[in-house]
Scaffold this motif. Structure first.
Motif, short mmCIF file in Angstrom:
data_model
loop_
_atom_site.label_atom_id
_atom_site.label_comp_id
_atom_site.label_asym_id
_atom_site.label_seq_id
_atom_site.Cartn_x
_atom_site.Cartn_y
_atom_site.Cartn_z
N ASN A 1 0.81 -1.22 0.00
CA ASN A 1 0.00 0.00 0.00
C ASN A 1 0.85 1.27 0.00
N VAL A 2 1.95 1.25 0.73
CA VAL A 2 2.76 2.47 0.84
C VAL A 2 3.60 2.73 -0.41
N HIS A 3 3.60 1.78 -1.34
CA HIS A 3 4.30 1.95 -2.61
C HIS A 3 3.33 2.37 -3.72
N ASN A 4 2.16 2.83 -3.36
CA ASN A 4 1.08 3.07 -4.32
C ASN A 4 0.50 4.46 -4.08
N MET A 5 0.76 5.40 -4.99
CA MET A 5 0.32 6.77 -4.81
C MET A 5 -1.20 6.87 -4.68
N GLY A 6 -1.93 6.28 -5.62
CA GLY A 6 -3.38 6.36 -5.58
C GLY A 6 -3.96 5.74 -4.33
N GLY A 7 -3.38 4.60 -3.93
CA GLY A 7 -3.85 3.94 -2.72
C GLY A 7 -3.61 4.77 -1.48
N MET A 8 -2.40 5.34 -1.37
CA MET A 8 -2.05 6.12 -0.19
C MET A 8 -2.94 7.36 -0.05
N LEU A 9 -3.27 7.99 -1.17
CA LEU A 9 -4.04 9.24 -1.12
C LEU A 9 -5.54 9.02 -0.94
N THR A 10 -6.00 7.78 -1.13
CA THR A 10 -7.45 7.56 -1.10
C THR A 10 -7.92 6.47 -0.15
N VAL A 11 -7.02 5.71 0.45
CA VAL A 11 -7.45 4.58 1.28
C VAL A 11 -8.30 5.02 2.46
N LYS A 12 -8.17 6.29 2.87
CA LYS A 12 -8.97 6.79 3.98
C LYS A 12 -10.47 6.66 3.68
N HIS A 13 -10.84 6.74 2.42
CA HIS A 13 -12.25 6.65 2.06
C HIS A 13 -12.78 5.23 2.31
N LEU A 14 -11.97 4.24 2.05
CA LEU A 14 -12.36 2.87 2.37
C LEU A 14 -12.46 2.68 3.88
N LEU A 15 -11.43 3.12 4.60
CA LEU A 15 -11.40 2.95 6.05
C LEU A 15 -12.57 3.67 6.72
N ASN A 16 -12.83 4.89 6.29
CA ASN A 16 -13.91 5.66 6.91
C ASN A 16 -15.28 5.08 6.60
N SER A 17 -15.41 4.49 5.43
CA SER A 17 -16.73 3.96 5.05
C SER A 17 -17.07 2.67 5.78
N VAL A 18 -16.06 1.89 6.14
CA VAL A 18 -16.32 0.64 6.86
C VAL A 18 -16.66 0.90 8.32
N LYS A 19 -16.12 2.00 8.86
CA LYS A 19 -16.47 2.45 10.22
C LYS A 19 -16.18 1.39 11.29
N THR A 20 -15.03 0.76 11.18
CA THR A 20 -14.64 -0.21 12.20
C THR A 20 -13.39 0.27 12.93
N ARG A 21 -13.29 -0.08 14.20
CA ARG A 21 -12.07 0.20 14.97
C ARG A 21 -11.08 -0.95 14.86
#
Length: 743
Positions: A114-134
């Motif tokens: 993931n950290v070697h991927n520009m698009g992933g690094m800049l957008t993964v927050k949208h996946l994490l926030n949408s799942v809403k899990t701790r």
């Protein structure tokens, strides 16, 4: 030659994304196929250097085992499925589990790619926030977590990590690091071999301390063996010696800016007073006179830097070790000084655009381990799935990761994943982890995506900026990682705020490069934009690292917070270890190789060539004591499991230490990586123990694991059958459906 057969050769410049070094590469291609990959001599950072891994970019792109569209696991094997149907089913599966068991019943793991991927690094927050899990995990806690915690405490941000100024230092002390194999690691530095040669050529010195005579140790000025997981004692003794020999007081306050900014610096004088060089010599294996000499040389060098990496971080005192390394650099006046530890100044200022991080706001349900920046340690992951009760994980999302092979007690995690109610993998391989998924969503290959190193420019030993457009256009039936994240977020987070929806719409329309352009415009280099980078395909040289204190500090008072009380408490554990240390134990360590990167490059035929690298290294003395001969099969057993592999008797290891490389073990049922399976090896993480952790940080301790050895006869071992889904039948299924999973 007929015109129809003439190949129109083109040249594409980009950054290699397969490790931290950020090497510039020159790719010759015909618009459809890669013809060659070599180093870009005009790249201001790597200057033409590349390591063997770069050629794997072609292998990954062309790999017939790579998934090209979503697949669903059925009783008859993997079946192709359309993107809309796959995304709908993934969202429905996640929502069903959360409705039944609660939001935190879904876990997410983010792997190293993931950290070697520009698009992933800049957008993964949208996946994490949408799942809403701790219930979040990542590879951070089997790797560099101690670096982040120390930097958060001392400098006010988890990513404000200083790196060695290798290009200008006169004395480099490397503890538990092998930068010739890793090309740096939390120190992005291509062509480390030449950089270390340059230190020696300017009458400097390179000293390596490691239980193994690594590739780096072999070319160093000197190498010292050390017993695994005793680095904390060596570092305490070195800190003590710095004060005993008077070097802490020899640096003028006007020169040692870092010490002047640390209000608690006076307390460090007594921090290690109970650890004399003589008292640690027997356990560490390094003589007291040598420890004292190393301290004297380090302190009297015109410039020097102490650097510790994986071997220091992934042990039971990983956080305290990294803290002590930072203290040694501070009290000797080596922090923020030319040739010492210095702060990079990246064009995209991630530090000023992310939160500082935190430790221990919550603790894992079963093992009570602290979270860091909303992530629990991976050592807790299996129990969260296996132990019943409120909050038990019932579903799992694995994003570009293979934790079955890369986290401690992998067999236990393998079992845990097998009993989940639902799992999805965002990955383009059916690997040891993703084989458990109900649905796999494959992103495009690295050559089909644009790139800018959002992460590793933060650790670069020289400031640069470089943007690489995609080499090949993706197929119309393919999706980028960021597109997958946004599609899932749209389905899972229908009530998102308007601002969030607008941002997602912009990214969907413009791609993540518009976020990159914003980051560049807000960065520290005036006039640097994406448009300017596009005009400079080799990259732009932004200059050497400069002194950045106190501006670099993110604490409001612009001071260095040594947080002495927090770290002092861990000395009780050190004392217990010192009193109970068993010098007779055989201890296991991992190892890395320049032609590998964790578990994800073993399906590249170029990189697995040659003799097997998955061997049990051990010293001739240890082999003789255990009745083991070179090439003989050996059963290695720890508290959690056993593996059998061939012995490689060598003087590279110190007596009483054995080594197995990380990332192998590809013989599990259901894996579809034919080259990796043909070079399966064994997984060292079937031996590492999920109960061995750094209590202070929660980081996994995979170095220094006690093991037993037993020589075995070949006829007593049943060959491990490679079972699972037939790739031929999978290909037939693709043809019948008129779609392509793999080329």
């Amino acid at each position: 030659m007929p015109k129809s057969t003439i190949v129109s050769e083109q040249t594409h410049f980009r950054t290699c994304t397969l490790c931290e070094a950020m090497c510039g590469i020159e790719i010759k291609h015909d618009g459809k196929k890669v013809l060659s990959i070599k180093g870009d001599s005009n790249d201001p950072f790597s200057e033409g250097y590349i390591c063997p891994k770069a050629t794997a970019l072609q292998d990954l792109h062309e790999d017939p085992d790579r998934l090209r569209q979503p697949v669903q696991r059925t009783a008859d094997g993997w079946k192709p499925i359309s993107w809309p149907k796959a995304l709908d089913q993934v969202a429905a599966g996640i929502e069903s589990v959360q409705k039944k068991y609660g939001q935190n019943a879904v876990g997410i793991y983010l792997g190293n790619p993931n950290v070697h991927n520009m698009g992933g690094m800049l957008t993964v927050k949208h996946l994490l926030n949408s799942v809403k899990t701790r219930s979040r995990f990542s590879a951070t806690s089997i790797d560099q977590l101690p670096h982040h915690v120390v930097s958060m405490h001392l400098f006010g941000h988890m990513l404000r990590i200083p790196v060695p100024d290798v290009n200008r230092t006169q004395y480099m002390l490397i503890i538990g690091g092998n930068p010739l194999a890793s090309n740096g690691s939390i120190m992005s530095a291509p062509n480390m071999r030449q950089k270390l040669k340059d230190i020696k050529a300017r009458d400097g010195k390179v000293v390596v301390i490691d239980p193994r005579r690594t590739e780096t140790a072999t070319m160093a000025s000197e190498h010292h063996f050390i017993r695994p997981a005793t680095d904390v004692l060596l570092l305490l003794a070195m800190l003590n010696e710095i004060y005993l020999q008077g070097y802490a007081n020899k640096v003028p306050a006007s020169t040692n800016k870092a010490a002047a900014l640390a209000p608690e610096i006076e307390r460090i004088a007594t921090f290690a007073q109970d650890y004399s060089a003589e008292s640690v010599a027997r356990i560490t294996g390094i003589e007291a006179t040598e420890i004292k000499r190393l301290v004297k040389e380090f302190c009297e060098a015109k410039s020097s830097v102490c650097y510790g990496r994986m071997g220091v971080s992934v042990q039971e005192f990983g956080l305290l070790c990294q803290y002590l390394i930072m203290l040694i650099n501070i009290v000797t006046g080596r922090l923020d000084q030319v040739g010492g530890l210095m702060f990079p100044n990246p064009a995209v200022d991630v530090v000023n655009n992310t939160g500082p991080g935190y430790l221990g706001k919550r603790h894992s349900r079963v093992s009570n381990l602290p979270d860091f920046n909303s992530e629990y340690p991976v050592a807790a992951m299996s129990d969260e799935m296996l132990v019943e009760g409120d909050g038990q994980l019932k579903a799992f999302i694995s994003v570009a990761g293979n934790p079955v092979l890369s986290t401690p007690n992998g067999a236990k995690l393998d079992k845990a994943l097998g009993q989940l109610e639902f799992m999805v993998a965002i990955d383009y391989y059916v690997n040891e982890t993703s084989r458990h998924a109900n649905i796999i969503l494959p992103p495009v290959s690295p050559l089909e995506r644009e790139h800018y190193d959002v992460t590793f420019n933060n650790f670069a030993v020289h400031n640069v900026a470089k943007y690489s457009p995609a080499l090949f256009a993706k197929h119309s039936n393919a999706k980028h990682d960021w597109q997958i994240y946004l599609e899932l977020a749209k389905r899972l987070d229908k009530k998102a705020p308007i601002k969030t929806k607008v941002e997602r719409s912009l990214i969907s329309a413009l791609g993540p490069k518009f976020l990159l352009d914003q980051g560049l415009k807000r960065g520290p280099y005036e006039g640097l934009t994406l448009k300017k980078l596009l005009k400079n395909p080799h990259g732009i040289d932004l200059g050497v690292m400069q002194s950045m204190l106190p501006q670099a500090l993110k604490h409001k008072d612009k001071r260095i917070d040594l947080n002495v009380d927090f770290y002092l408490t861990d000395l009780e554990r050190v004392q217990t270890m010192r009193q109970q240390y068993d010098a007779g134990q055989i201890l296991l360590i991992g190892r890395r190789h320049v032609r590998s990167n964790n578990s994800w490059l073993h399906n590249s035929y170029r990189l697995v060539k040659g003799k097997s690298r998955c061997t049990l290294m051990l010293h001739p003395q240890t082999a003789a004591q255990q009745g083991i001969e070179d090439g003989q099969l050996v059963k290695v057993t720890s508290r959690v499991g056993s593996v059998v592999l061939s012995a490689e008797v060598t003087n590279e290891l110190m007596p009483g230490v054995v080594s197995i490389p990380h990332g192998f073990g590809h013989s599990r049922k259901g894996v579809i990586q034919r080259i990796a399976q043909a070079h399966a090896g064994v997984s060292v993480n079937d031996l590492t123990d999920d109960t061995l952790i750094d209590q202070l940080s929660g980081n996994a301790a995979v170095n220094g694991v006690p093991v037993q050895l037993e020589a075995v006869e070949p006829q007593s071992i049943e060959p491990a059958a490679i079972e699972g889904q037939s790739f031929t039948s999978l290909a037939t299924e693709q043809q019948q459906s008129g779609t392509s999973i793999a080329s």
